[in-house]
Design a protein around this motif. Structure first.
Motif, PDB file in Angstrom:
ATOM      1  N   THR A   1      34.269  30.056  41.970  1.00 18.52           N
ATOM      2  CA  THR A   1      34.050  31.497  42.158  1.00 18.52           C
ATOM      3  C   THR A   1      34.119  31.935  43.620  1.00 18.52           C
ATOM      4  OG1 THR A   1      31.648  31.203  42.321  1.00 18.52           O
ATOM      5  CG2 THR A   1      32.565  31.535  40.123  1.00 18.52           C
ATOM      6  N   ALA A   2      34.554  31.049  44.502  1.00 13.38           N
ATOM      7  CA  ALA A   2      34.558  31.365  45.931  1.00 13.38           C
ATOM      8  C   ALA A   2      35.812  32.114  46.365  1.00 13.38           C
ATOM      9  CB  ALA A   2      34.393  30.089  46.743  1.00 13.38           C
ATOM     10  N   HIS A   3      36.348  32.947  45.504  1.00  9.25           N
ATOM     11  CA  HIS A   3      37.443  33.861  45.874  1.00  9.25           C
ATOM     12  C   HIS A   3      37.382  35.057  44.933  1.00  9.25           C
ATOM     13  CE1 HIS A   3      40.248  32.822  42.490  1.00  9.25           C
ATOM     14  NE2 HIS A   3      39.496  31.741  42.482  1.00  9.25           N
ATOM     15  N   LYS A   4      38.008  36.151  45.323  1.00  9.01           N
ATOM     16  CA  LYS A   4      37.778  37.422  44.631  1.00  9.01           C
ATOM     17  C   LYS A   4      38.406  37.524  43.244  1.00  9.01           C
ATOM     18  CE  LYS A   4      41.672  39.782  46.875  1.00  9.01           C
ATOM     19  NZ  LYS A   4      42.057  40.951  47.709  1.00  9.01           N
ATOM     20  N   ASN A   5      39.409  36.708  42.945  1.00 10.15           N
ATOM     21  CA  ASN A   5      40.091  36.823  41.650  1.00 10.15           C
ATOM     22  C   ASN A   5      39.736  35.703  40.682  1.00 10.15           C
ATOM     23  OD1 ASN A   5      41.563  39.210  42.341  1.00 10.15           O
ATOM     24  ND2 ASN A   5      42.957  37.961  43.563  1.00 10.15           N
ATOM     25  N   TRP A   6      38.560  35.130  40.845  1.00  8.34           N
ATOM     26  CA  TRP A   6      38.191  33.979  40.028  1.00  8.34           C
ATOM     27  C   TRP A   6      38.108  34.293  38.541  1.00  8.34           C
ATOM     28  CZ3 TRP A   6      33.790  34.305  37.080  1.00  8.34           C
ATOM     29  CH2 TRP A   6      32.846  35.266  37.442  1.00  8.34           C
ATOM     30  N   GLU A   7      37.827  35.547  38.192  1.00  9.58           N
ATOM     31  CA  GLU A   7      37.673  35.875  36.771  1.00  9.58           C
ATOM     32  C   GLU A   7      38.991  35.705  36.007  1.00  9.58           C
ATOM     33  OE1 GLU A   7      35.891  39.748  36.850  1.00  9.58           O
ATOM     34  OE2 GLU A   7      33.865  38.929  36.744  1.00  9.58           O
ATOM     35  N   LYS A   8      40.123  35.869  36.706  1.00  2.91           N
ATOM     36  CA  LYS A   8      41.420  35.647  36.054  1.00  2.91           C
ATOM     37  C   LYS A   8      41.599  34.170  35.734  1.00  2.91           C
ATOM     38  CE  LYS A   8      43.651  39.627  38.256  1.00  2.91           C
ATOM     39  NZ  LYS A   8      44.747  40.074  39.153  1.00  2.91           N
ATOM     40  N   ASN A   9      41.172  33.306  36.654  1.00  4.53           N
ATOM     41  CA  ASN A   9      41.223  31.867  36.392  1.00  4.53           C
ATOM     42  C   ASN A   9      40.317  31.503  35.221  1.00  4.53           C
ATOM     43  OD1 ASN A   9      41.216  31.849  39.848  1.00  4.53           O
ATOM     44  ND2 ASN A   9      42.941  30.991  38.742  1.00  4.53           N
ATOM     45  N   GLU A  10      39.169  32.166  35.158  1.00  2.00           N
ATOM     46  CA  GLU A  10      38.233  31.872  34.080  1.00  2.00           C
ATOM     47  C   GLU A  10      38.811  32.277  32.729  1.00  2.00           C
ATOM     48  OE1 GLU A  10      34.031  33.748  33.036  1.00  2.00           O
ATOM     49  OE2 GLU A  10      33.876  32.264  34.665  1.00  2.00           O
ATOM     50  N   GLN A  11      39.507  33.410  32.678  1.00  2.00           N
ATOM     51  CA  GLN A  11      40.121  33.835  31.428  1.00  2.00           C
ATOM     52  C   GLN A  11      41.174  32.829  30.969  1.00  2.00           C
ATOM     53  OE1 GLN A  11      39.231  36.385  29.376  1.00  2.00           O
ATOM     54  NE2 GLN A  11      37.500  36.515  30.799  1.00  2.00           N
ATOM     55  N   PHE A  12      41.921  32.279  31.918  1.00  2.00           N
ATOM     56  CA  PHE A  12      42.918  31.256  31.582  1.00  2.00           C
ATOM     57  C   PHE A  12      42.230  30.004  31.045  1.00  2.00           C
ATOM     58  CE2 PHE A  12      45.618  27.659  33.297  1.00  2.00           C
ATOM     59  CZ  PHE A  12      46.557  27.717  32.276  1.00  2.00           C
ATOM     60  N   ALA A  13      41.157  29.587  31.705  1.00  2.00           N
ATOM     61  CA  ALA A  13      40.410  28.404  31.247  1.00  2.00           C
ATOM     62  C   ALA A  13      39.826  28.634  29.862  1.00  2.00           C
ATOM     63  CB  ALA A  13      39.309  28.067  32.251  1.00  2.00           C
TER      64      ALA A  13
END
Length: 390
Positions: free
Chosen positions: A291-303
């Motif tokens: 979560t140490a960057h501003k667009n982490w939620e997009k990575n989370e949706q992919f995961a």
């Protein structure tokens, strides 16, 4: 101006002072609406990244939150586990102010003991049988072993620099880049004369073989991939910076890359990292989002998509999706480079290559189904489902 008439008080609304008060009231109301609108706009922009409500509710235990929600959803408060733990207002206030749950010792010690924060990994979604004792653990090798690994690497007489590997006969553009930040992570059953978990590292028999298998499985399913198996000349705490440079270089060279998969090995033991499916043992997989960057939620949706798809195809194989901040490790994991970037932990120190290969094949199938957004992929790896092959 006030007057009394037959016991009633009357107010003259036409005086200059009353008119001024009304004007000020109207102007004040307008200012409040304007400020509220501006605040709402700012909050709407921030909500794309994270919810302030989520930050507040993070201070409460699960039981407390469910009890509160039970006021609107009666079913929740009727659950026996919640009904038996009806929280008092004092406890709610205490949790909000201190972030300490009196019934969870971890909340007392997490910020006081060095290294204990590693167990504060947030569970976004938990797989079958997963709790806080099952979260992925990232642990470095002991200093003496790291030095031996470096010396062993230098002494290789037949050493040749490894490049990104690819089956040039495979169809499709290069969509997936697979790399290994902790490239020496290995598995104890594959190593000789070693049974200590903190020594499951090797320069040859290591996690890069699992990444290579994943790349080949993707190619067979029609998705072009590049696999980096080359090591890094960097200290352990600088490996993510080194692997980031590798990923950036690959993205510049292969413009169609959109998926970045950093393959790791968990440090948990066999009972936490193994799942039997259709009579075969698989190494369980976990998805880690930084979560140490501003667009982490997009990575989370992919995961989350990967976890859900794996749960459909291979129930119980995925341990879930786990969120880590800067305080719990690197925190960024190079995931700011692509919204479809994820760190995957395949197996633990006690798993075998055969078990991890099965999982690599399963992950490739999940990625393919998500990528093509089509019916389930029926193609099977040429090496077979038994995990045989390189």
């Amino acid at each position: 101006m006030r007057n009394r008439y037959r016991g009633f008080t009357t107010v003259n609304m036409s005086t200059p002072r009353v008119r001024q008060l009304f004007v000020l009231l109207i102007l004040g109301t307008a200012v409040i609406f304007i400020l509220t609108g501006l605040f709402a706009m700012v909050q709407a922009e921030r909500s794309a990244h994270s919810s302030d409500l989520g930050k507040i509710t993070a201070h409460f235990s699960t039981e407390t939150l469910l009890y509160w929600m039970g006021g609107e959803i009666p079913y929740l408060s009727s659950m026996k586990a919640i009904a038996d733990k009806e929280p008092r207002f004092s406890r709610m206030f205490f949790e909000l102010m201190t972030s300490v749950d009196p019934q969870d010792p971890r909340s007392f010690l997490g910020s006081e003991l060095p290294g204990f924060a590693l167990f504060d990994t947030e569970i976004v979604v938990a797989g079958e049988g997963v709790d806080y004792t099952s979260v992925p653990i990232e642990s470095p090798p002991p200093p003496d072993l790291e030095q031996k690994l470096k010396e062993s690497e230098k002494k290789k007489e037949d050493h040749e620099e490894k490049k990104e590997e690819k089956d040039d006969s495979a169809p499709g553009k290069d969509r997936v880049f697979i790399y290994h930040t902790h490239f020496t992570e290995s598995y104890l059953p594959e190593l000789k004369n070693s049974d200590q978990p903190n020594r499951a590292y090797d320069n040859e028999k290591n996690i890069t073989k699992v990444g290579t298998r994943l790349g080949k499985s993707l190619e067979k399913l029609g998705i072009g991939s590049r696999v980096s198996t080359e090591g890094y000349d960097a200290e352990w705490n600088r490996l993510y910076q080194a692997s980031r440079k590798r990923a950036v270089a690959a993205m510049k060279e292969y413009e169609d890359l959109s998926y970045l998969i950093d393959v790791h090995r968990d440090s948990q033991r066999r009972n936490k990292t193994t799942k039997k499916i259709d009579g075969e043992n698989y190494a369980r997989i976990a998805f880690v989002v930084g979560t140490a960057h501003k667009n982490w939620e997009k990575n989370e949706q992919f995961a989350l998509k990967l976890h859900k798809k794996l749960d459909e195809l291979y129930p119980g194989l995925s341990k879930g999706v786990f969120r880590k901040s800067r305080a719990m490790g690197n925190g960024e994991y190079n995931q700011s480079l692509s919204p479809q970037s994820v760190l995957v932990e395949i197996g633990g120190v006690d798993n075998t290559f055969q078990e991890t290969y099965r999982t690599a094949d399963a992950l490739a199938r999940a990625i393919a189904e998500i990528h093509f957004q089509a019916t389930p992929v029926d193609a099977q790896p040429k090496g077979g489902e038994d995990g045989q092959g390189d």
